[in-house]
Design a protein around this motif. Structure first.
Motif, PDB file in Angstrom:
ATOM      1  N   TRP A   1      22.878 -63.938 -15.593  1.00 40.63           N
ATOM      2  CA  TRP A   1      22.193 -62.651 -15.543  1.00 40.63           C
ATOM      3  C   TRP A   1      20.681 -62.884 -15.543  1.00 40.63           C
ATOM      4  O   TRP A   1      20.168 -63.672 -16.343  1.00 40.63           O
ATOM      5  N   TYR A   2      20.011 -62.167 -14.634  1.00 44.38           N
ATOM      6  CA  TYR A   2      18.558 -62.203 -14.547  1.00 44.38           C
ATOM      7  C   TYR A   2      18.019 -60.777 -14.639  1.00 44.38           C
ATOM      8  O   TYR A   2      18.665 -59.826 -14.205  1.00 44.38           O
ATOM      9  N   LYS A   3      16.797 -60.663 -15.178  1.00 44.44           N
ATOM     10  CA  LYS A   3      16.077 -59.389 -15.209  1.00 44.44           C
ATOM     11  C   LYS A   3      14.905 -59.502 -14.243  1.00 44.44           C
ATOM     12  O   LYS A   3      14.122 -60.466 -14.313  1.00 44.44           O
ATOM     13  N   GLN A   4      14.792 -58.540 -13.338  1.00 44.20           N
ATOM     14  CA  GLN A   4      13.709 -58.567 -12.362  1.00 44.20           C
ATOM     15  C   GLN A   4      12.870 -57.308 -12.496  1.00 44.20           C
ATOM     16  O   GLN A   4      13.327 -56.212 -12.165  1.00 44.20           O
ATOM     17  N   GLU A   5      11.670 -57.490 -12.997  1.00 44.48           N
ATOM     18  CA  GLU A   5      10.726 -56.381 -13.025  1.00 44.48           C
ATOM     19  C   GLU A   5       9.949 -56.424 -11.721  1.00 44.48           C
ATOM     20  O   GLU A   5      10.537 -56.600 -10.676  1.00 44.48           O
ATOM     21  N   LYS A   6       8.659 -56.330 -11.739  1.00 44.95           N
ATOM     22  CA  LYS A   6       7.958 -56.253 -10.443  1.00 44.95           C
ATOM     23  C   LYS A   6       7.923 -57.595  -9.710  1.00 44.95           C
ATOM     24  O   LYS A   6       7.723 -57.644  -8.508  1.00 44.95           O
ATOM     25  N   LYS A   7       8.122 -58.664 -10.425  1.00 43.51           N
ATOM     26  CA  LYS A   7       7.908 -59.974  -9.803  1.00 43.51           C
ATOM     27  C   LYS A   7       9.135 -60.876  -9.910  1.00 43.51           C
ATOM     28  O   LYS A   7      10.191 -60.559  -9.392  1.00 43.51           O
ATOM     29  N   ALA A   8       8.986 -62.002 -10.597  1.00 44.79           N
ATOM     30  CA  ALA A   8      10.020 -63.028 -10.599  1.00 44.79           C
ATOM     31  C   ALA A   8      11.239 -62.600 -11.402  1.00 44.79           C
ATOM     32  O   ALA A   8      11.107 -62.024 -12.472  1.00 44.79           O
ATOM     33  N   PRO A   9      12.445 -62.879 -10.897  1.00 42.73           N
ATOM     34  CA  PRO A   9      13.627 -62.741 -11.762  1.00 42.73           C
ATOM     35  C   PRO A   9      13.488 -63.689 -12.953  1.00 42.73           C
ATOM     36  O   PRO A   9      13.150 -64.862 -12.777  1.00 42.73           O
ATOM     37  N   THR A  10      13.720 -63.158 -14.148  1.00 43.95           N
ATOM     38  CA  THR A  10      13.644 -64.005 -15.338  1.00 43.95           C
ATOM     39  C   THR A  10      15.039 -64.160 -15.918  1.00 43.95           C
ATOM     40  O   THR A  10      15.806 -63.194 -16.004  1.00 43.95           O
ATOM     41  N   PHE A  11      15.363 -65.349 -16.336  1.00 45.34           N
ATOM     42  CA  PHE A  11      16.691 -65.710 -16.801  1.00 45.34           C
ATOM     43  C   PHE A  11      17.007 -65.041 -18.131  1.00 45.34           C
ATOM     44  O   PHE A  11      16.187 -65.045 -19.053  1.00 45.34           O
ATOM     45  N   LEU A  12      18.217 -64.463 -18.216  1.00 45.88           N
ATOM     46  CA  LEU A  12      18.678 -63.864 -19.468  1.00 45.88           C
ATOM     47  C   LEU A  12      19.782 -64.704 -20.105  1.00 45.88           C
ATOM     48  O   LEU A  12      19.644 -65.198 -21.205  1.00 45.88           O
ATOM     49  N   PHE A  13      20.910 -64.814 -19.411  1.00 45.62           N
ATOM     50  CA  PHE A  13      22.086 -65.490 -19.962  1.00 45.62           C
ATOM     51  C   PHE A  13      22.779 -66.323 -18.898  1.00 45.62           C
ATOM     52  O   PHE A  13      22.744 -65.977 -17.722  1.00 45.62           O
TER      53      PHE A  13
END
Lengths: 115, 112
Positions: free
Chosen positions: B35-47
């Motif tokens: 799972w990744y979270k993507q705000e305005k820029k890079a997807p950031t790793f969650l789990f």
């Protein structure tokens, strides 16, 4: 620690022009990837590299070229830009290529428009 | 062809609500689900979930992998406006070589 850095952030190209999207990472990762993200679509793999001097095609490689002369850098080259290449491009890296072991870390992306 | 489907496509809730995002997959030789979270820029790793780690939790976020149902859920409790983002599900598989297949994402909007 900068992580994965992409330049430029935005670019507008005319049809038929060429350009290089730059990607560099400072995490000493062996694996590097280029993805494109189109609206309403998942990220699609363009090319990847398992180490300096070694590259391979992903799912959507047509119209692109890559090279990997150093561990840190993995540029993506667009030759003869076409409107279908309008997209957001993400570079990513990981220490190993094993998806169950190491997550990929992404850069902030390059938004490219071809007009 | 490997496939990852996320639902819903978008979700709007009020701050403080609990949300559940879904991811189902059909891949050859499953290795992991990320799972990744993507705000305005890079997807950031969650789990990252694997056969040896089917549940993960971090603060208000938690995720479970159901290998029998070929799916995963991402739960966010007591949502905050900072949770507004696109949540991406990616599945790692190995059919000749390792690869990630991404879903199209769920756009979550939290209303204050």
């Amino acid at each position: 620690n900068a992580g994965v850095t992409q330049t430029p952030k935005f670019r507008i190209l005319k049809i038929g022009q060429s350009m290089t999207l730059q990607c560099t990472q400072d995490m000493n990762h062996n694996y590097m990837y280029w993805y494109r993200q189109d609206p309403g679509m998942g990220l699609k793999l363009i090319y990847y590299s398992v180490g300096a001097g070694i590259t391979d095609k992903g799912e959507v490689p047509n119209g692109y070229n890559v090279s990997r002369s150093t561990t840190e850098d993995f540029p993506l080259r667009l030759e003869l830009a076409a409107p279908s290449q309008t997209s957001v491009y993400f570079c990513a890296s990981s220490y190993s290529g094993q998806t169950f072991n190491q997550p990929q870390h992404f850069g902030d992306g390059t938004r490219l428009s071809i007009l | 062809e490997d496939k990852v489907v996320q639902s819903p496509l978008s979700l709007v809730v009020h701050e403080g609500d609990t949300v559940t995002l879904n991811c189902s997959y059909e891949v050859t030789n499953f290795r992991s689900l990320l799972w990744y979270k993507q705000e305005k820029k890079a997807p950031t790793f969650l789990f990252m979930l694997t056969s040896s780690g089917i549940e993960k939790k971090s603060g208000r976020l938690s995720s479970i992998l159901d290998k029998k149902e070929l799916s995963s859920i991402l739960n966010i409790t007591a949502t905050q406006t900072g949770d507004s983002a696109i949540y991406l599900c990616a599945v790692g598989s190995n059919f000749g070589n390792e690869k990630l297949t991404f879903g199209t994402g769920t756009r979550l909007t939290i209303i204050p």
